[in-house]
Structure formats: C-alpha cells, structure tokens
Scaffold this active site. Structure first.
Site, PDB file in Angstrom:
ATOM      1  N   GLU A   1       0.828  -1.213   0.000  1.00 32.78           N
ATOM      2  CA  GLU A   1       0.000   0.000   0.000  1.00 32.78           C
ATOM      3  C   GLU A   1       0.865   1.266   0.000  1.00 32.78           C
ATOM      4  O   GLU A   1       0.527   2.282   0.599  1.00 32.78           O
ATOM      5  CB  GLU A   1      -0.953   0.034   1.212  1.00 32.78           C
ATOM      6  CG  GLU A   1      -1.683  -1.255   1.509  1.00 32.78           C
ATOM      7  CD  GLU A   1      -2.766  -1.580   0.509  1.00 32.78           C
ATOM      8  OE1 GLU A   1      -2.931  -0.824  -0.467  1.00 32.78           O
ATOM      9  OE2 GLU A   1      -3.441  -2.594   0.684  1.00 32.78           O
TER      10      GLU A   1
ATOM     11  N   PHE B   1       9.008  12.624  -7.781  1.00 28.30           N
ATOM     12  CA  PHE B   1       8.734  11.450  -8.616  1.00 28.30           C
ATOM     13  C   PHE B   1       8.994  11.740 -10.095  1.00 28.30           C
ATOM     14  O   PHE B   1       8.897  10.844 -10.920  1.00 28.30           O
ATOM     15  CB  PHE B   1       7.288  10.991  -8.421  1.00 28.30           C
ATOM     16  CG  PHE B   1       6.979  10.556  -7.021  1.00 28.30           C
ATOM     17  CD1 PHE B   1       7.435   9.351  -6.541  1.00 28.30           C
ATOM     18  CD2 PHE B   1       6.236  11.366  -6.185  1.00 28.30           C
ATOM     19  CE1 PHE B   1       7.150   8.944  -5.240  1.00 28.30           C
ATOM     20  CE2 PHE B   1       5.940  10.971  -4.885  1.00 28.30           C
ATOM     21  CZ  PHE B   1       6.404   9.764  -4.413  1.00 28.30           C
TER      22      PHE B   1
END
Length: 392
Positions: free
Chosen positions: A371, A391
């Site tokens: 998760e 990212f």
C-alpha cells in the site's frame, strides 16, 4: 490451547474520545479475536496456511465493509469504527487484517463508490457476508510503486471487453470469487473491471515461500484473453486517481491496524518483563528494559492520537491523501520498531512461536512495503509540504 491475556494500553485515556458505539464495536472485535483468532493463529502461521474458517466470523463482527450502508449488507458504521476493527484484527495478525482491508477498502469500496446500482446490489451483500471473497488487482510484476506504468490492457470487442495481463502480490487472490482489476483501455486510460472466477482465461495461482504474512493467502491474477461483460466496467471514475483513492482507505485502515500489532508486542513484553527474573529481580526493574518499555508506550500513545484525529477528519471528509500517507508510514514504522525492541526484551524466547512478537515483526516487514512503501510515503509528504515533485 493458548490463552490470550492481552490488555490494551491507553496511557492518555484516548477512550474518552470514543463514543459508546465505538467502544462496543471495538469490544466485539476484541473478544472475537481473543476467542477465535488468537488460539489458532500461531499454528496457521507456522503452516503458512490461511484459516478459511474465520471468514464467517470476520463478516459477523463487521470486518467486511463496516462503513458500507446497511442496504448493501454493510454495517453502516463510521470511519473510526472501521479503524478500531482493523486495530483489533491486526492485534491478532496482520495477515487477517489484510484479508479484511482488501475486502472492505479495495473491493467493496470501489464497487460502492464507482459502480452502478446493479453492481452494488449484485456484489456488495455477498462480499459483506463473506459468501464471496474479493481481491484487488493493481500491482504488476514490472510496476509496483509506479502503478501508472501498468501493462494490463483491455480492448473493446463490441459486445464485451478482452482483458490481457497479470497482477502479482495480490491478497486473497487464490480464494477470490471476484477481482476488481485496473487496466488500460486502447487510449491508455485506466479503468476498473470486475472479473469473476470462472471466466475463461482467468487464473489465480498461489504465491508460496513467504516469510511474512504466512497466515494470509497471496497470489497472482492472470488474464489470458478474458472476456469481460461490458456491464462489469466500473463507470463512475477512471484514471489512476480511482485506484489510488481506494488505497487511501486501505492505508487509513493500516494506520489503525499497525497500532494493534504494536500494542500486542508491548503488552507481551511488559508482562514478560514483570515475570522474568534475572540476577534476583524482575528484568523490568533494570533501567534498559524500562527504557524500552517507556519508549514503546510513548510511541503507541502518539500513534493513537494521530489516528484518532485522522479518523475525525475522515468522518468529516476532510482527510487528505498526504495525511493518510503520513499516518500509515509513521504507525507501521513505529510498530516494526516496537516489535524488534519487544523481541529483545524476551531474549531467546522472543523468536519462539509461544509468543506473537516474531510473527508480528515478520508480518510488519510486508506491511511497511505494501500500500505504498515507507520511502514513497515519505516523498508524498515531501511533495505536499514543498510542492516539488520528487517522482518526476
């Protein structure tokens, strides 16, 4: 048969913040764990087998879709009640909490939030009762922390969709009756599809040789030209945000659940420190043991307050994804550190199946990864506070 002597710590009287309904829900789940899960879990973990006989009991205590409205078979409870159920289940075992988390947040959740009324009526009551089990297909062999790169795809064949691809590390996969699967259409847009067991080309091989979550059943979802009826598409949300919102709910449950694992390790270590005698006195009288125990209860207390506040925000629909990430990351890290310290309090006995600590420690090594990994959640917080995306 092993007795469950667990006593829940509440150093800051956090119970005063809970309603009578919250306490009733938690008490029901706690007693079920003591009576039905604790006596058998070590044996099943040693055998690396999922205790299927617990499914009906999980449904009875509201572990499947606790916040889903009663008209669809859920319990209609609030988010704090859901969190407390997850806490009690993970106090028993992270793998059993995983079973309930997937069923509630990752299968029933998207069907309720993104599905049609016909889909809700067809699937939710059976999932809530445990008659059917579900799984959630997002992670792939080549795409874990980057789910947007998924390779599983489906084509519009006129009267049906044709689904091809594979998912891995999927909780409940080998026993699932339905799977909520995320795949890209021909334009590259991500959609959710409900895939049912028995559809030709759909298989769910089990994953073996796990050192963690040994009492949870894990597998793959493989799609080889699977014909999926068009009515099985979840129509009300698409894009990567759809599965990520489902993961928010699951991560929220994990934030509560990890506290349960930490509580169990702390309670076991505290009891052992009072009973175990060395050098003529209980080891709990030594300063280093008291340091370990004092730090454990401090971190548990901080996590309890963090999740309670997050639960209030979630009930008010004000909890952000970044806030949920922070709680998941903090609480699982906290629980894993407590498991390791508690193991040291017990010395050699800490690795024995007579106690739950090493099982919790092994389980939490998975919980800190799934998760969203520990590091990815850190970067989510970093993005939220700086506005700068690490990212990309």
């Amino acid at each position: 048969m092993k007795s469950d002597l667990f006593q829940a710590p509440d150093y800051y009287q956090v119970d005063d913040l809970l309603t009578d309904e919250h306490k009733l829900v938690r008490g029901t789940a706690r007693e079920w764990v003591k009576k039905n899960l604790s006596p058998i879990i070590e044996e099943y973990a040693q055998r690396a087998e999922f205790p299927k006989e617990l499914i009906n009991g999980l449904a009875e205590v509201g572990a499947f879709g606790s916040y889903i409205p009663e008209k669809y078979g859920g319990a209609g409870l609030d988010q704090i009640s859901y969190g407390l159920i997850m806490q009690e289940l993970e106090r028993g075992d992270s793998g059993i909490r995983s079973t309930a988390s997937v069923q509630s947040s990752l299968v029933m959740g998207p069907i309720y939030n993104y599905g049609t009324e016909a889909q809700r009526q067809k699937y939710l009551p059976k999932l809530a009762s445990g008659e059917w089990m579900g799984s959630f297909g997002l992670t792939e062999p080549n795409h874990g922390s980057n789910p947007g790169g998924m390779e599983t795809k489906f084509k519009d064949m006129g009267d049906h969709y044709l689904l091809n691809g594979a998912k891995m590390w999927i909780s409940n996969a080998p026993i699932c009756n339905v799977a909520v699967v995320w795949a890209k259409n021909e334009e590259g847009r991500i959609h959710g599809l409900i895939v049912e067991r028995g559809m030709e080309g759909f298989s769910t091989p089990e994953t073996h040789n796990k050192w963690s979550l040994r009492a949870s059943i894990t597998g793959e979802l493989i799609f080889d030209n699977v014909k999926v009826p068009k009515e099985n598409l979840l129509p009300n949300k698409s894009g990567l945000g759809a599965p990520l919102l489902c993961l928010d709910s699951a991560r929220y449950g994990i934030a509560w659940g990890a506290i349960g694992a930490a509580m169990d390790c702390y309670d076991t270590a505290l009891r052992y420190a009072k009973e175990r005698t060395q050098f003529g006195k209980p080891i709990g009288q030594f300063q280093l043991q008291q340091k370990k125990l004092a730090e454990m209860i401090t971190e548990i207390t901080k996590a309890q307050l963090l999740t309670w506040r997050l639960g209030v925000l979630k009930n008010e629909s004000r909890a952000t994804s970044a806030q949920i990430s922070m709680a998941k990351r903090n609480n699982v890290d906290m629980a894993l550190k407590i498991a390791r310290e508690a193991r040291q309090v017990l010395g050699a006995m800490g690795i024995s199946g007579e106690y739950s600590i090493m099982r919790h420690a092994m389980n939490l090594e998975s919980v800190i990864t799934y998760e969203g990994t520990h590091d990815v959640h850190l970067l989510i917080t970093g993005l939220d506070i700086t506005g700068l995306n690490a990212f990309k």
